[in-house]
Scaffold this motif. Structure first.
Motif, mmCIF file in Angstrom:
data_model
loop_
_atom_site.group_PDB
_atom_site.id
_atom_site.type_symbol
_atom_site.label_atom_id
_atom_site.label_comp_id
_atom_site.label_asym_id
_atom_site.label_seq_id
_atom_site.Cartn_x
_atom_site.Cartn_y
_atom_site.Cartn_z
ATOM 1 N N LYS A 1 0.827 -1.209 0.000
ATOM 2 C CA LYS A 1 0.000 0.000 0.000
ATOM 3 C C LYS A 1 0.860 1.258 0.000
ATOM 4 O O LYS A 1 0.595 2.209 -0.744
ATOM 5 N N SER A 2 1.873 1.279 0.855
ATOM 6 C CA SER A 2 2.715 2.470 0.925
ATOM 7 C C SER A 2 3.512 2.659 -0.356
ATOM 8 O O SER A 2 3.752 3.794 -0.792
ATOM 9 N N GLU A 3 3.914 1.561 -0.999
ATOM 10 C CA GLU A 3 4.627 1.656 -2.267
ATOM 11 C C GLU A 3 3.726 2.250 -3.339
ATOM 12 O O GLU A 3 4.154 3.108 -4.117
ATOM 13 N N LYS A 4 2.477 1.803 -3.374
ATOM 14 C CA LYS A 4 1.543 2.355 -4.356
ATOM 15 C C LYS A 4 1.403 3.864 -4.162
ATOM 16 O O LYS A 4 1.540 4.642 -5.116
ATOM 17 N N LYS A 5 1.156 4.282 -2.928
ATOM 18 C CA LYS A 5 0.933 5.702 -2.656
ATOM 19 C C LYS A 5 2.152 6.533 -3.010
ATOM 20 O O LYS A 5 2.032 7.611 -3.618
ATOM 21 N N SER A 6 3.334 6.044 -2.670
ATOM 22 C CA SER A 6 4.549 6.809 -2.935
ATOM 23 C C SER A 6 4.848 6.931 -4.420
ATOM 24 O O SER A 6 5.507 7.874 -4.858
ATOM 25 N N GLY A 7 4.355 5.978 -5.223
ATOM 26 C CA GLY A 7 4.640 5.989 -6.649
ATOM 27 C C GLY A 7 3.663 6.790 -7.483
ATOM 28 O O GLY A 7 3.898 7.004 -8.687
ATOM 29 N N LEU A 8 2.560 7.244 -6.890
ATOM 30 C CA LEU A 8 1.556 7.997 -7.642
ATOM 31 C C LEU A 8 2.000 9.440 -7.858
ATOM 32 O O LEU A 8 2.502 10.092 -6.946
ATOM 33 N N ARG A 9 1.788 9.950 -9.060
ATOM 34 C CA ARG A 9 2.249 11.290 -9.417
ATOM 35 C C ARG A 9 1.166 12.346 -9.215
ATOM 36 O O ARG A 9 1.463 13.465 -8.787
ATOM 37 N N VAL A 10 -0.095 12.007 -9.538
ATOM 38 C CA VAL A 10 -1.166 12.991 -9.372
ATOM 39 C C VAL A 10 -2.323 12.459 -8.537
ATOM 40 O O VAL A 10 -2.966 13.223 -7.813
#
Length: 285
Positions: free
Chosen positions: A228-237
């Protein structure tokens, strides 16, 4: 909501940890989550897990001809434990919807936060018995550019945002990654699907595949609790309203709907023109 990259990573994690082990317990603790009754959940006990696959955003755990199919919906998650708690979970108490124990003492809980209980569990002999799987469109990683173009042409004036996240059209992309794909492609979320030039079609196709593959690659090998944290950190917008666009430095903007929202960069995607709130007016072209 877990989307294609996260479910793909969960499937890979379970293939590594669970394949070759048998269920010794499978307890439903949230009756609302169970969508089937034949076979019963207890039919999984004693069966050896032989494969784990992803179908769109569905997780499919196969055990000797019986499939435990999971859709995590908006607030569901799979929590793996190397030493699973073997205590009974009181039905209706806490976030746990399903608890499994494997023959080596490991196992996982399915949990769901919040009050909207939409997590779904199916036990079936054929995955196509799950209505959501039977309706799925093609997977983004199997689509050719030509087939992708044909799909968009058939959608007519439907907006790109809606097309990308429609599971019956293309499987696995949800609210977050549709925002990300359109940002990478530098296209308005409200652009009609059939209005793309050949160059724009190729740009969107490449953005879709590269965005999803990049997310899958970043998640590869991570523990379940870190996805979950990886997904959030990788989102640009997506989910970054009010922050600076990492490409141009403009402020990330948002359009809100009744039960969701989208985020975008006006400079990158709409020629600098903010989009109108769809509850109030039409797209500013």
């Amino acid at each position: 909501m877990p989307e294609l990259p996260e479910v793909e990573s969960l499937a890979a994690f379970l293939r590594e940890r669970a394949v070759g082990h048998a269920f010794v317990r499978a307890d439903i603790t949230a009756i609302s989550a169970l969508k089937t009754y034949d076979p019963p959940v207890s039919a999984m006990v004693g069966l050896l897990i032989d494969d784990v696959q992803r179908h769109g955003k569905f997780l499919d755990i196969s055990a000797q001809g019986v499939h435990l199919v999971i859709h995590l919906a908006r607030a569901g998650w799979l929590r793996w434990k190397e030493e699973q708690n073997t205590g009974l979970v009181r039905p209706g108490k806490g976030p746990i919807a399903l608890r499994t124990v494997l023959d080596d003492g490991s196992g996982f809980d399915l949990t769901e936060a919040g009050t909207q209980k939409k997590l779904a569990v199916y036990v079936v002999r054929d995955v196509n018995e799950v209505p959501g799987i039977a309706r799925l469109g093609p997977d983004p990683f199997t689509l050719s550019l030509e087939d992708f173009g044909d799909i968009l042409k058939r959608q007519g004036r439907v907006q790109l945002k809606g097309v990308l996240r429609n599971q019956s059209v293309i499987a696995g992309i949800g609210n977050a990654y549709s925002d990300e794909i359109l940002h990478v492609a530098k296209m308005s979320p409200f652009k009609p699907a059939s209005n793309l030039s050949e160059d724009e079609l190729k740009t969107l196709y490449d953005a879709m595949r590269e965005t999803l593959q990049d997310a899958v690659s970043r998640s590869a090998g991570l523990a379940v609790q870190d996805l979950k944290s990886e997904k959030k950190s990788g989102l640009r917008v997506h989910g970054r309203k009010g922050e600076k666009c990492p490409i141009c430095g403009d402020i990330v903007r948002e359009v809100s709907f009744a039960d969701s929202s989208l985020q975008y960069c006006a400079t990158c995607q709409t020629g600098g023109k903010p989009l109108a709130d769809r509850r109030l007016s039409k797209l500013l072209k």
